[in-house]
Scaffold this motif. Structure first.
Motif, PDB file in Angstrom:
ATOM      1  N   UNK A 205     -29.531  -5.941 -33.853  1.00 49.69           N
ATOM      2  CA  UNK A 205     -28.153  -5.472 -33.794  1.00 49.69           C
ATOM      3  C   UNK A 205     -27.985  -4.195 -33.011  1.00 49.69           C
ATOM      4  N   UNK A 206     -28.762  -4.022 -31.922  1.00 46.52           N
ATOM      5  CA  UNK A 206     -28.750  -2.756 -31.194  1.00 46.52           C
ATOM      6  C   UNK A 206     -28.780  -2.977 -29.689  1.00 46.52           C
ATOM      7  N   UNK A 207     -28.130  -2.080 -28.970  1.00 44.37           N
ATOM      8  CA  UNK A 207     -28.271  -1.948 -27.520  1.00 44.37           C
ATOM      9  C   UNK A 207     -27.935  -0.499 -27.209  1.00 44.37           C
ATOM     10  N   UNK A 208     -28.327   0.021 -26.046  1.00 45.08           N
ATOM     11  CA  UNK A 208     -28.298   1.464 -25.837  1.00 45.08           C
ATOM     12  C   UNK A 208     -27.809   1.819 -24.437  1.00 45.08           C
ATOM     13  N   UNK A 209     -27.294   3.026 -24.313  1.00 46.19           N
ATOM     14  CA  UNK A 209     -27.062   3.658 -23.022  1.00 46.19           C
ATOM     15  C   UNK A 209     -28.024   4.841 -22.939  1.00 46.19           C
ATOM     16  N   UNK A 210     -28.804   4.886 -21.865  1.00 51.36           N
ATOM     17  CA  UNK A 210     -29.823   5.920 -21.716  1.00 51.36           C
ATOM     18  C   UNK A 210     -29.665   6.619 -20.374  1.00 51.36           C
ATOM     19  N   UNK A 211     -29.903   7.928 -20.371  1.00 53.22           N
ATOM     20  CA  UNK A 211     -29.901   8.665 -19.100  1.00 53.22           C
ATOM     21  C   UNK A 211     -31.074   9.617 -18.984  1.00 53.22           C
ATOM     22  N   UNK A 212     -31.950   9.666 -19.976  1.00 60.47           N
ATOM     23  CA  UNK A 212     -33.125  10.530 -19.938  1.00 60.47           C
ATOM     24  C   UNK A 212     -34.214   9.839 -19.119  1.00 60.47           C
ATOM     25  N   UNK A 213     -34.652  10.480 -18.051  1.00 58.17           N
ATOM     26  CA  UNK A 213     -35.665   9.864 -17.181  1.00 58.17           C
ATOM     27  C   UNK A 213     -36.988   9.623 -17.900  1.00 58.17           C
ATOM     28  N   UNK A 214     -37.263  10.404 -18.948  1.00 56.33           N
ATOM     29  CA  UNK A 214     -38.505  10.232 -19.692  1.00 56.33           C
ATOM     30  C   UNK A 214     -38.416   9.122 -20.719  1.00 56.33           C
ATOM     31  N   UNK A 215     -37.269   8.459 -20.830  1.00 48.76           N
ATOM     32  CA  UNK A 215     -37.136   7.381 -21.806  1.00 48.76           C
ATOM     33  C   UNK A 215     -37.134   7.873 -23.236  1.00 48.76           C
ATOM     34  N   UNK A 216     -36.710   9.120 -23.456  1.00 47.01           N
ATOM     35  CA  UNK A 216     -36.704   9.678 -24.803  1.00 47.01           C
ATOM     36  C   UNK A 216     -35.467   9.186 -25.536  1.00 47.01           C
ATOM     37  N   UNK A 217     -35.650   8.634 -26.722  1.00 42.91           N
ATOM     38  CA  UNK A 217     -34.542   8.117 -27.508  1.00 42.91           C
ATOM     39  C   UNK A 217     -34.634   8.618 -28.934  1.00 42.91           C
ATOM     40  N   UNK A 218     -33.493   8.832 -29.551  1.00 45.85           N
ATOM     41  CA  UNK A 218     -33.510   9.343 -30.923  1.00 45.85           C
ATOM     42  C   UNK A 218     -33.763   8.238 -31.933  1.00 45.85           C
ATOM     43  N   UNK A 219     -34.074   8.646 -33.157  1.00 47.03           N
ATOM     44  CA  UNK A 219     -34.068   7.710 -34.262  1.00 47.03           C
ATOM     45  C   UNK A 219     -32.633   7.423 -34.673  1.00 47.03           C
ATOM     46  N   UNK A 220     -32.463   6.402 -35.491  1.00 45.93           N
ATOM     47  CA  UNK A 220     -31.121   5.972 -35.900  1.00 45.93           C
ATOM     48  C   UNK A 220     -30.349   7.109 -36.557  1.00 45.93           C
ATOM     49  N   UNK A 221     -30.945   7.784 -37.535  1.00 49.46           N
ATOM     50  CA  UNK A 221     -30.252   8.854 -38.236  1.00 49.46           C
ATOM     51  C   UNK A 221     -29.858   9.977 -37.293  1.00 49.46           C
TER      52      UNK A 221
ATOM     53  N   UNK B 262     -44.843  10.282 -42.654  1.00 53.83           N
ATOM     54  CA  UNK B 262     -43.400  10.477 -42.691  1.00 53.83           C
ATOM     55  C   UNK B 262     -42.687   9.187 -43.008  1.00 53.83           C
ATOM     56  N   UNK B 263     -41.382   9.254 -43.371  1.00 49.20           N
ATOM     57  CA  UNK B 263     -40.620   8.056 -43.682  1.00 49.20           C
ATOM     58  C   UNK B 263     -40.376   7.219 -42.442  1.00 49.20           C
ATOM     59  N   UNK B 264     -40.368   5.905 -42.600  1.00 50.30           N
ATOM     60  CA  UNK B 264     -40.029   4.990 -41.522  1.00 50.30           C
ATOM     61  C   UNK B 264     -38.528   4.780 -41.545  1.00 50.30           C
ATOM     62  N   UNK B 265     -37.861   5.082 -40.447  1.00 48.80           N
ATOM     63  CA  UNK B 265     -36.418   4.997 -40.407  1.00 48.80           C
ATOM     64  C   UNK B 265     -35.991   3.630 -39.899  1.00 48.80           C
ATOM     65  N   UNK B 266     -35.258   2.896 -40.694  1.00 46.79           N
ATOM     66  CA  UNK B 266     -34.815   1.557 -40.326  1.00 46.79           C
ATOM     67  C   UNK B 266     -33.310   1.451 -40.453  1.00 46.79           C
ATOM     68  N   UNK B 267     -32.714   0.728 -39.531  1.00 50.66           N
ATOM     69  CA  UNK B 267     -31.304   0.426 -39.666  1.00 50.66           C
ATOM     70  C   UNK B 267     -31.130  -0.604 -40.766  1.00 50.66           C
ATOM     71  N   UNK B 268     -30.066  -0.480 -41.541  1.00 53.39           N
ATOM     72  CA  UNK B 268     -29.815  -1.462 -42.599  1.00 53.39           C
ATOM     73  C   UNK B 268     -29.640  -2.827 -41.959  1.00 53.39           C
ATOM     74  N   UNK B 269     -30.356  -3.797 -42.476  1.00 55.11           N
ATOM     75  CA  UNK B 269     -30.285  -5.130 -41.906  1.00 55.11           C
ATOM     76  C   UNK B 269     -31.150  -5.282 -40.683  1.00 55.11           C
ATOM     77  N   UNK B 270     -31.882  -4.258 -40.283  1.00 59.93           N
ATOM     78  CA  UNK B 270     -32.739  -4.387 -39.111  1.00 59.93           C
ATOM     79  C   UNK B 270     -32.980  -3.037 -38.482  1.00 59.93           C
ATOM     80  N   UNK B 271     -34.023  -2.948 -37.710  1.00 56.94           N
ATOM     81  CA  UNK B 271     -34.347  -1.711 -37.014  1.00 56.94           C
ATOM     82  C   UNK B 271     -34.713  -2.051 -35.602  1.00 56.94           C
TER      83      UNK B 271
END
Length: 440
Positions: A14-30, A328-337
């Motif tokens: 249930x995810x898709x993203x817009x990215x502009x960081x050249x290093x491919x750095x992405x945040x966690x869901x929270x 550390x805790x594993x961060x998951x989106x509800x219904x999927x990660x």
């Protein structure tokens, strides 16, 4: 207005993203949704948008529009949110889960208002997975236009799915302050540096036979690494021994090398061994290596002796240390990660695919513990033979080294090569001599 994306895109978890960081750095869901009112388009981290869909896996209708000014809102859209966005590089893309596909959006590095519109989120969530031959159930519109940054807003809410995600976002703790983010990055860099140092030390420990070398061993130079391959335990014993033991071992190795090469009956060699015993400078021709080799070649009393070369035992290949289990805790989106690339040194959390119901991970224990490797035997291979006198004389030179540790290590190394395939006999005598001297 232009449309860089139109048609269908594939979503997963249930995810898709817009990215502009050249290093491919992405945040966690929270982190992506921290501090927001809306939970469909996460814009809390600069340069990234985290977009939620109703469908878990499969193709959804998807259009991206770039406008010069705010477009009118079509009443057909059931759920609508708006967020601020500013690219952090000259390349902004719509990216599928795990980077499976991407579309360039050609956005300028300026401030935008983003409107994310959804239709059929509940139907998509109920369908869960859409197969290629099945009809489309949910669709989405992502619009950009230049505008000063303003807080996110929920413009329209219709579906239960959107209501769930809005509630999720509002219950998140506040986002980190710039100071907290900087501290997180600093700690992440420190952790990376510690991990690099641990890997370096683990490999060095393997190189030195299962224990870390002293500073004296690290800096001694000479042939210490060659001797390590034959008997790493002896190398460390010689390091721990005092200078008197080291000098005694150097003299013993030089004598045994000359005996094995048949040189003890040569007067100028005997004089050098006597000088070593009396701790005097080596006499001619040992005071000039060119004259020494000339004497070896020209003296008719020097025997022509050779031996099969000394071959150290094989050792197991290096195995990198097993990394410790994540605590550390594993961060998951509800219904999927979603499995996201992690930015090294950025302090950002990665997501992993959702675990089966009832699954509890088993902690991973590191079993990487190097043991001391004591080489006490070896087997000569092939027909290669070496001249014993040519290795015995360097053992004499090595025994006269000013540094007693280097003298012991290098003289034993040359004596090992002088003994050739019989080197275990020599090493056994050297070990016994070390033990006897230590008890005195």
């Amino acid at each position: 207005m232009r449309r860089p994306v139109t048609g269908e895109v594939h979503v997963h978890y249930g995810q898709i993203y817009v990215e502009s960081d050249r290093d491919g750095v992405n945040p966690g869901l929270n982190e992506a949704f921290a501090g927001q009112r809306g939970g469909l388009c996460g814009a809390a981290v600069p340069g990234v948008l985290w977009l939620i869909t109703g469908l878990h896996t499969g193709n959804v209708g998807f259009v991206v529009e770039v406008h010069d000014e705010e477009p009118p809102l079509d009443p057909a859209w059931e759920d609508v949110v708006e967020v601020p966005f500013r690219p952090v590089s000259d390349r902004t893309r719509l990216v599928q889960w795990a980077g499976e596909a991407a579309w360039d959006l050609d956005l300028e590095r300026t401030a935008y208002r983003v409107r994310y519109c959804a239709q059929g989120m509940d139907a998509g969530g109920k369908r869960d997975t859409r197969l290629p031959e099945e009809p489309q159930v949910d669709r989405y519109l992502l619009q950009f236009w230049p505008a000063p940054p303003l807080a996110d807003q929920v413009i329209r809410q219709t579906s239960k799915r959107a209501a769930y995600w809005h509630r999720f976002a509002r219950e998140l703790p506040p986002p980190p302050t710039p100071e907290q983010r900087a501290e997180t990055e600093r700690l992440a860099r420190q952790a990376d540096e510690r991990a690099d140092e641990e890997r370096r030390l683990h490999y060095e420990q393997w190189q030195w036979g299962g224990r870390l070398p002293s500073e004296a061993l690290r800096g001694v130079g000479g042939n210490v690494r060659g001797l390590l391959r034959f008997d790493s335990d002896l190398v460390h014993k010689l390091d721990a021994a005092g200078s008197e033991v080291q000098r005694a071992v150097a003299l013993l190795a030089a004598r045994r090398a000359c005996e094995a090469a048949g040189l003890t009956g040569i007067s100028w060699v005997t004089q050098a061994l006597t000088a070593l015993t009396q701790r005097r400078p080596l006499p001619s021709p040992f005071d000039d290596t060119a004259r020494m080799w000339q004497a070896l070649r020209s003296d008719p009393h020097v025997p022509s002796r050779s031996v099969s070369r000394a071959v150290p035992p094989q050792r197991p290949p290096y195995r990198p240390a097993t990394p410790p289990a994540a605590t550390g805790p594993v961060r998951l989106a509800a219904g999927g990660g979603g499995h996201r690339r992690r930015g090294v040194g950025k302090g950002l959390n990665a997501l992993v695919p959702p675990a089966p119901a009832g699954y509890r991970p088993t902690p991973v224990r590191s079993e990487a513990r190097a043991e001391a490797v004591v080489h006490i035997s070896g087997t000569a291979t092939g027909a290669e033979r070496i001249s014993q006198p040519h290795f015995a004389l360097p053992a004499v030179l090595a025994a006269a080294e000013p540094d007693p540790l280097k003298a012991a290590l290098d003289s034993v190394w040359h004596a090992v090569n002088t003994y050739g395939e019989r080197y275990p006999e020599l090493l056994e005598e050297i070990r016994s001599a070390c033990a006897d001297r230590a008890e005195e």
